[in-house]
Write a protein that holds these residues in place. Structure first.
Motif, PDB file in Angstrom:
ATOM      1  N   GLU A 115      15.666   7.043  -3.013  1.00 20.27           N
ATOM      2  CA  GLU A 115      14.269   6.966  -3.425  1.00 20.27           C
ATOM      3  C   GLU A 115      13.418   6.220  -2.395  1.00 20.27           C
ATOM      4  OE1 GLU A 115      16.756   6.504  -5.727  1.00 20.27           O
ATOM      5  OE2 GLU A 115      16.389   8.471  -6.628  1.00 20.27           O
ATOM      6  N   THR A 116      13.925   5.098  -1.875  1.00 19.75           N
ATOM      7  CA  THR A 116      13.229   4.420  -0.780  1.00 19.75           C
ATOM      8  C   THR A 116      14.248   4.065   0.275  1.00 19.75           C
ATOM      9  OG1 THR A 116      13.515   2.193  -1.720  1.00 19.75           O
ATOM     10  CG2 THR A 116      11.479   3.385  -2.290  1.00 19.75           C
TER      11      THR A 116
ATOM     12  N   PHE B  12       4.640   1.673   1.698  1.00 12.85           N
ATOM     13  CA  PHE B  12       5.437   2.801   1.238  1.00 12.85           C
ATOM     14  C   PHE B  12       4.746   4.067   1.708  1.00 12.85           C
ATOM     15  CE2 PHE B  12       6.231  -0.490  -1.982  1.00 12.85           C
ATOM     16  CZ  PHE B  12       7.622  -0.535  -1.958  1.00 12.85           C
ATOM     17  N   CYS B  13       5.539   5.059   2.131  1.00 14.43           N
ATOM     18  CA  CYS B  13       4.934   6.293   2.622  1.00 14.43           C
ATOM     19  C   CYS B  13       5.972   7.409   2.561  1.00 14.43           C
ATOM     20  CB  CYS B  13       4.436   6.121   4.054  1.00 14.43           C
ATOM     21  SG  CYS B  13       5.751   5.827   5.272  1.00 14.43           S
ATOM     22  N   PRO B  14       5.536   8.680   2.657  1.00 11.77           N
ATOM     23  CA  PRO B  14       6.494   9.781   2.749  1.00 11.77           C
ATOM     24  C   PRO B  14       7.343   9.653   4.008  1.00 11.77           C
ATOM     25  CG  PRO B  14       4.297  10.591   2.231  1.00 11.77           C
ATOM     26  CD  PRO B  14       4.145   9.145   2.609  1.00 11.77           C
TER      27      PRO B  14
ATOM     28  N   ALA C 153      10.270   4.474   3.154  1.00  6.22           N
ATOM     29  CA  ALA C 153       9.995   5.883   2.852  1.00  6.22           C
ATOM     30  C   ALA C 153      10.268   6.147   1.372  1.00  6.22           C
ATOM     31  CB  ALA C 153      10.883   6.784   3.710  1.00  6.22           C
ATOM     32  N   ILE C 154       9.377   6.887   0.746  1.00  9.64           N
ATOM     33  CA  ILE C 154       9.563   7.275  -0.646  1.00  9.64           C
ATOM     34  C   ILE C 154       9.073   8.707  -0.802  1.00  9.64           C
ATOM     35  CG2 ILE C 154       7.329   6.301  -1.374  1.00  9.64           C
ATOM     36  CD1 ILE C 154       8.765   5.606  -4.069  1.00  9.64           C
TER      37      ILE C 154
ATOM     38  N   CYS D 211       0.848  -1.185   0.000  1.00 10.83           N
ATOM     39  CA  CYS D 211       0.000   0.000   0.000  1.00 10.83           C
ATOM     40  C   CYS D 211       0.889   1.243   0.000  1.00 10.83           C
ATOM     41  CB  CYS D 211      -0.918   0.018   1.223  1.00 10.83           C
ATOM     42  SG  CYS D 211      -2.189   1.300   1.174  1.00 10.83           S
ATOM     43  N   LEU D 212       0.487   2.238  -0.781  1.00  8.72           N
ATOM     44  CA  LEU D 212       1.150   3.534  -0.798  1.00  8.72           C
ATOM     45  C   LEU D 212       0.341   4.484   0.074  1.00  8.72           C
ATOM     46  CD1 LEU D 212       2.247   4.178  -4.491  1.00  8.72           C
ATOM     47  CD2 LEU D 212       3.636   4.632  -2.476  1.00  8.72           C
TER      48      LEU D 212
END
Length: 298
Positions: free
Chosen positions: A293-294, A228-230, A256-257, A178-179
């Protein structure tokens, strides 16, 4: 993966800047603006449009940019679509202003009085709209025929780089993910970010959701293996009691992305897909080291 990113270099293989502009290229009308010839002085207020111009190899005529645009520091900053610095814009004598969002009526009227055309080009909301989005921008800058040809080449280059990554992971066991972009906010199946997550080889647990509304309860019930998340949300997801039972949280698979990678329809999309694919399937990329990036939760 390194080859994929190398293939995505900005402006690689584009020939439009070396081609003669056809007599049939202009005038062009896009986004509410009509240009009668190739613009020589462009002000770009939108980060997304500027990255598209970079990908198209068409930034040579840009003389000013919005405050959030990632461009050379020598270019004057002239505010944003929401708060443009009109005096600064007008002082640059642009023959075209590009923006993703409509300007305030008073601002638009002021530029109209100066006979400065303003093209409002909303960011492509889906991956399959990339060609159409590039065609709008490139047609205004390079002409209808020349611009459309360059738009197709550019989209094919970027999508080809993404496809290399997708092909590499397509036979792997699907990972649920999930983003999460904010509280009660995640990338649904009909969003650009959702498209990129799927292209990276994930099964989007919010895939049946339209838009970005996805509650904490829905996230907990879906139980994704990867999140994935800020960067600003990592600690909240890792420590929040509402998320404690999610496999991604229990197994330390929160990555983190940067949100701009998921929102900008340009070469950033290749970086986003590559980074997420590497996080989803690390065994496929043994020679790659995690980049900016991540990044996983410590």
């Amino acid at each position: 993966l390194a080859l994929c990113l190398a293939a995505a270099c900005v402006g690689c293989g584009n020939k439009d800047q070396d081609e003669a502009v056809s007599n049939e290229d202009f005038p062009v009308t896009e986004g509410g603006a009509t240009v009668k010839g190739a613009p020589q002085r462009i002000v770009c207020l939108s980060p997304a449009i500027y990255e598209a111009l970079e990908a198209l190899g068409a930034t040579a005529s840009v003389v000013g940019v919005g405050s959030g645009v990632n461009a050379d520091s020598s270019l004057p900053r002239v505010g944003s679509s929401a708060l443009p610095e009109l005096d600064a814009v007008i002082k640059l004598s642009p023959d075209l202003v590009l923006t993703s969002g409509a300007l305030d009526t008073a601002d638009a009227d002021s530029l109209a009085l100066q006979e400065i055309p303003v093209a409002v080009l909303p960011t492509a909301g889906r991956y399959d709209l990339l060609v159409a989005y590039y065609t709008q921008i490139s047609s205004l800058v390079s002409g209808r025929q020349t611009g459309a040809a360059n738009a197709r080449r550019t989209a094919e280059r970027i999508q080809g780089s993404v496809q290399q990554i997708t092909d590499k992971v397509k036979n792997e066991t699907t990972v649920t993910a999930c983003l999460v972009l904010g509280m009660d906010t995640a990338a649904g199946g009909d969003t650009l970010a959702g498209d990129l997550l799927q292209l990276a080889g994930a099964q989007n647990v919010a895939g049946q959701t339209s838009g970005y509304t996805f509650t904490a309860d829905e996230l907990a019930a879906a139980g994704p293996e990867v999140l994935f998340c800020p960067p600003t949300l990592v600690s909240t997801l890792a420590a929040g009691s509402a998320y404690a039972g999610i496999p991604a949280v229990k197994n330390g698979r929160i990555y983190a992305i940067e949100p701009y990678l998921l929102e900008t329809p340009g070469d950033s999309m290749v970086k986003a897909v590559a980074a997420m694919a590497q996080s989803l399937h690390p065994d496929l990329f043994p020679d790659e080291t995690p980049g900016q990036e991540t990044s996983p939760v410590a």
